[in-house]
Scaffold this motif. Sequence first.
Motif, PDB file in Angstrom:
ATOM      1  N   GLY B 212       0.818  -1.201   0.000  1.00  0.00           N
ATOM      2  CA  GLY B 212       0.000   0.000   0.000  1.00  0.00           C
ATOM      3  C   GLY B 212       0.854   1.254   0.000  1.00  0.00           C
ATOM      4  N   THR B 213       1.948   1.224   0.755  1.00  0.00           N
ATOM      5  CA  THR B 213       2.835   2.381   0.811  1.00  0.00           C
ATOM      6  C   THR B 213       3.482   2.631  -0.552  1.00  0.00           C
ATOM      7  OG1 THR B 213       3.292   1.838   3.114  1.00  0.00           O
ATOM      8  CG2 THR B 213       4.797   3.370   2.053  1.00  0.00           C
ATOM      9  N   VAL B 214       3.923   1.541  -1.215  1.00  0.00           N
ATOM     10  CA  VAL B 214       4.546   1.680  -2.530  1.00  0.00           C
ATOM     11  C   VAL B 214       3.524   2.209  -3.540  1.00  0.00           C
ATOM     12  CG1 VAL B 214       5.527   0.384  -4.457  1.00  0.00           C
ATOM     13  CG2 VAL B 214       6.330  -0.049  -2.131  1.00  0.00           C
ATOM     14  N   ALA B 215       2.304   1.665  -3.482  1.00  0.00           N
ATOM     15  CA  ALA B 215       1.263   2.121  -4.407  1.00  0.00           C
ATOM     16  C   ALA B 215       0.987   3.609  -4.179  1.00  0.00           C
ATOM     17  CB  ALA B 215      -0.009   1.311  -4.202  1.00  0.00           C
ATOM     18  N   GLY B 216       0.878   4.006  -2.916  1.00  0.00           N
ATOM     19  CA  GLY B 216       0.623   5.406  -2.601  1.00  0.00           C
ATOM     20  C   GLY B 216       1.758   6.298  -3.082  1.00  0.00           C
ATOM     21  N   ALA B 217       2.998   5.838  -2.873  1.00  0.00           N
ATOM     22  CA  ALA B 217       4.151   6.634  -3.286  1.00  0.00           C
ATOM     23  C   ALA B 217       4.171   6.811  -4.802  1.00  0.00           C
ATOM     24  CB  ALA B 217       5.436   5.955  -2.807  1.00  0.00           C
ATOM     25  N   MET B 218       3.841   5.746  -5.533  1.00  0.00           N
ATOM     26  CA  MET B 218       3.821   5.845  -6.999  1.00  0.00           C
ATOM     27  C   MET B 218       2.741   6.810  -7.461  1.00  0.00           C
ATOM     28  SD  MET B 218       4.884   2.392  -8.819  1.00  0.00           S
ATOM     29  CE  MET B 218       4.094   0.984  -8.152  1.00  0.00           C
ATOM     30  N   LEU B 219       1.586   6.734  -6.808  1.00  0.00           N
ATOM     31  CA  LEU B 219       0.465   7.594  -7.213  1.00  0.00           C
ATOM     32  C   LEU B 219       0.763   9.067  -6.930  1.00  0.00           C
ATOM     33  CD1 LEU B 219      -2.677   5.540  -6.122  1.00  0.00           C
ATOM     34  CD2 LEU B 219      -1.821   5.979  -8.419  1.00  0.00           C
ATOM     35  N   VAL B 220       1.668   9.318  -6.003  1.00  0.00           N
ATOM     36  CA  VAL B 220       2.060  10.706  -5.735  1.00  0.00           C
ATOM     37  C   VAL B 220       3.226  11.102  -6.634  1.00  0.00           C
ATOM     38  CG1 VAL B 220       3.035  12.272  -4.015  1.00  0.00           C
ATOM     39  CG2 VAL B 220       1.257  10.656  -3.349  1.00  0.00           C
ATOM     40  N   PHE B 221       4.189  10.196  -6.776  1.00  0.00           N
ATOM     41  CA  PHE B 221       5.423  10.541  -7.475  1.00  0.00           C
ATOM     42  C   PHE B 221       5.179  10.841  -8.953  1.00  0.00           C
ATOM     43  CE2 PHE B 221       9.379   9.465  -9.744  1.00  0.00           C
ATOM     44  CZ  PHE B 221      10.246  10.324  -9.097  1.00  0.00           C
ATOM     45  N   VAL B 222       4.405   9.999  -9.610  1.00  0.00           N
ATOM     46  CA  VAL B 222       4.251  10.142 -11.061  1.00  0.00           C
ATOM     47  C   VAL B 222       3.575  11.468 -11.437  1.00  0.00           C
ATOM     48  CG1 VAL B 222       3.181   9.157 -13.111  1.00  0.00           C
ATOM     49  CG2 VAL B 222       4.409   7.691 -11.508  1.00  0.00           C
ATOM     50  N   PRO B 223       2.435  11.821 -10.858  1.00  0.00           N
ATOM     51  CA  PRO B 223       1.865  13.125 -11.228  1.00  0.00           C
ATOM     52  C   PRO B 223       2.702  14.300 -10.731  1.00  0.00           C
ATOM     53  CG  PRO B 223       0.511  12.066  -9.543  1.00  0.00           C
ATOM     54  CD  PRO B 223       1.522  11.068  -9.978  1.00  0.00           C
ATOM     55  N   SER B 224       3.435  14.125  -9.629  1.00  0.00           N
ATOM     56  CA  SER B 224       4.288  15.212  -9.143  1.00  0.00           C
ATOM     57  C   SER B 224       5.417  15.480 -10.132  1.00  0.00           C
ATOM     58  CB  SER B 224       4.896  14.867  -7.786  1.00  0.00           C
ATOM     59  OG  SER B 224       3.891  14.781  -6.807  1.00  0.00           O
ATOM     60  N   LEU B 225       5.956  14.405 -10.689  1.00  0.00           N
ATOM     61  CA  LEU B 225       7.054  14.524 -11.643  1.00  0.00           C
ATOM     62  C   LEU B 225       6.610  15.339 -12.855  1.00  0.00           C
ATOM     63  CD1 LEU B 225       9.969  13.430 -11.946  1.00  0.00           C
ATOM     64  CD2 LEU B 225       9.022  11.576 -13.315  1.00  0.00           C
ATOM     65  N   ALA B 226       5.363  15.139 -13.258  1.00  0.00           N
ATOM     66  CA  ALA B 226       4.860  15.784 -14.464  1.00  0.00           C
ATOM     67  C   ALA B 226       4.080  17.056 -14.158  1.00  0.00           C
ATOM     68  CB  ALA B 226       3.984  14.802 -15.234  1.00  0.00           C
ATOM     69  N   ALA B 227       4.100  17.496 -12.904  1.00  0.00           N
ATOM     70  CA  ALA B 227       3.258  18.632 -12.517  1.00  0.00           C
ATOM     71  C   ALA B 227       3.617  19.891 -13.303  1.00  0.00           C
ATOM     72  CB  ALA B 227       3.422  18.892 -11.024  1.00  0.00           C
ATOM     73  N   PHE B 228       2.625  20.676 -13.677  1.00  0.00           N
ATOM     74  CA  PHE B 228       2.927  21.981 -14.263  1.00  0.00           C
ATOM     75  C   PHE B 228       2.103  23.091 -13.639  1.00  0.00           C
ATOM     76  CE2 PHE B 228      -0.814  22.362 -16.955  1.00  0.00           C
ATOM     77  CZ  PHE B 228      -1.178  21.050 -17.192  1.00  0.00           C
ATOM     78  N   VAL B 229       0.884  22.786 -13.149  1.00  0.00           N
ATOM     79  CA  VAL B 229       0.052  23.830 -12.543  1.00  0.00           C
ATOM     80  C   VAL B 229       0.709  24.335 -11.251  1.00  0.00           C
ATOM     81  CG1 VAL B 229      -2.143  24.292 -11.396  1.00  0.00           C
ATOM     82  CG2 VAL B 229      -2.102  23.022 -13.548  1.00  0.00           C
TER      83      VAL B 229
END
Lengths: 353, 286
Positions: B212-229
């Motif tokens: 669950g921790t890994v899944a949560g980290a991925m779900l945060v990391f991927v959109p954060s990496l691509a963030a522009f707003v």
Amino acid sequence: MSFDLEATGIRKAFAGVPALGGVDLVVEKGSFYALVGPSGCGKSTLLRIVGGHESPDAGRVVIGGRDVTADPPEQRPVHTVFQHYALFPHLCVEDNVAFPLRMRGTGRRERRARAAEALAMVRLDGYGRRPVATLSGGEKQRVALARALVPRPAIVLLDEPLGALDLQLRRAMQDELRDLQHRVGLTFLHVTHDQEEAFRLADRVAVLHRGLVAQQGAPRDVYRRPASRFVAAFLGVGNLLPGRPEPDGRRFRTEGGLVLETAEPRPGAAFAAVREERVLVQPERAGAPAGDLSGLVEDVVFLGATTRVSVRVGGAGALVQGVAADGAPPAKGARVTLHVDPEDVWLLPPEPA
Amino acid sequence: MSPPPTERAGPVSKAATLALPVAWAALLLLLPLVVMVVTSTGSRPPSGGVQHDGSLQAWSWIASRGELVSRTAWRSARIAGVATLLCVLLATPTAWWIARAPLRRRALLLLLVVVPSWTSFLLRTYAWKILLRTEGPVNELLGLLGAGPVSFLNTEGAVVVGLVYGYLPFAVLPIYVAVERLDRDLLHAARDLGAGPVRTFVSVAFPLTLAGTVAGAMLVFVPSLAAFVTPALLGGDDTYMVGQLTQDQFMKARDWPLGSALGAALAAAALLALLPVALAKRVARA
């Protein structure tokens, strides 16, 4: 005589509903002690209080002479074998067994050696590297046992440890558990709802009822001399006949009009307890002993080793359970003679209001 | 051991059952990627947009400006990494707290975690801009305490705060599910066998909820990496991220091939970053 466990005046209520109403329990060092009772009697709560997983509302828990009432579970010299094993699924068998040693800071080498030794003790040599998910129920049970034994705690607590096993495996594990306890010499406190299991395993048993100890003692004494109607019924006494003693005290007259002779008078008794296997049912014949009763067969049930016969005795109609004598069992409606020895008629006090 | 017996399904019905999800995945996941890669091999016509001519000029631009791209990429990875770490650190106790709440209260608490996501992400990020600006409430509060105004905005810190705020629910939910599924008997057993509360967490609870921790980290990391707003609103020139670089190709430079190439490169990088995680899980399961 030294004691590993002295619990005194243990009380516990859940949301106002009393679970334990002032229990005293003394367990002798090195003994196998069984807490037995129907579900909801408080036996598991008592075990959890001893283990530190539940704190009592009142009372003291002393283990090995040390008051541990306020100590958290990890600071108590006891380990529990949980009903559903509670093996750590992310660890292999050996790491599960070595877990309590690791928590104590035992070195890696010694951990491995002692885990292997404990696994050998429960006859699981060579299982160390296996993931626990691949084990059968019986094997998981043994791993849980090895894990609780390995640091040699003062007391091993067993919470219905055989409850999830099928009957055959259960019987085999009972013998093994008993043997294991003799070999390791640790104190075992075992909770079960199965009175047969308790008798089979324990040096001493306590029967719990509604949060109180209804009776404790050696299995043979508890079995032969139940202290109350509840204990007698829980231990499977088939005939519990209400009534009162005759003035001479040696005979007991039931409400159904039956008169039973007893070897052990009890003034003020309110029930006669007679195990059905001690009531011999025979075809009626002339010249029966004077004390024998006669009646009509109402029901016959084949139980395997014995055949249970329900007999309507006396005009008012007391129903008595007995076992058929050797040979062909009587048919329904047959007239039979019942033989009861006075030694097998045990009188019980009235139920507290 | 042989696999457990399953209901026998004919090859036709099996294919039919699989057809829909496969089509779905192809349409929603694969097709945009293909379009992106194809677009990246075009060239930019003078009026902007894309002309499909198989040119690799977008990719050669990336290669020639490697220093700029890699600096932006590393900064993005750093910001996303810190935001992910903070999200996990905040989400773990939150998830435990919710999972231990009485059953009836849990639904309410989970709702509270998700409720902010019902309003526009843009709007909520603007709210942070207002909160954090020099004359904003946070600085007013600091002023009352005698601390001088701090310029929070235009810093990596502000971007990290915005990302943590925005993506925290994505970390809380999977960790909550893992904690909720964890057999409480195992925690009792750990305590029973001599582990204190901290060691129980480290040796039993954490490893058993790691998925669950890994899944949560991925779900945060991927959109954060691509963030522009978030970096566009809360950050400044020093917090320029890959997502902004990509976005600017489309919206400002009207260079679709370069934007697509950057997007494809980002996707590839994210995939590479997550590959070890996926492999580690497979190894752990074997």
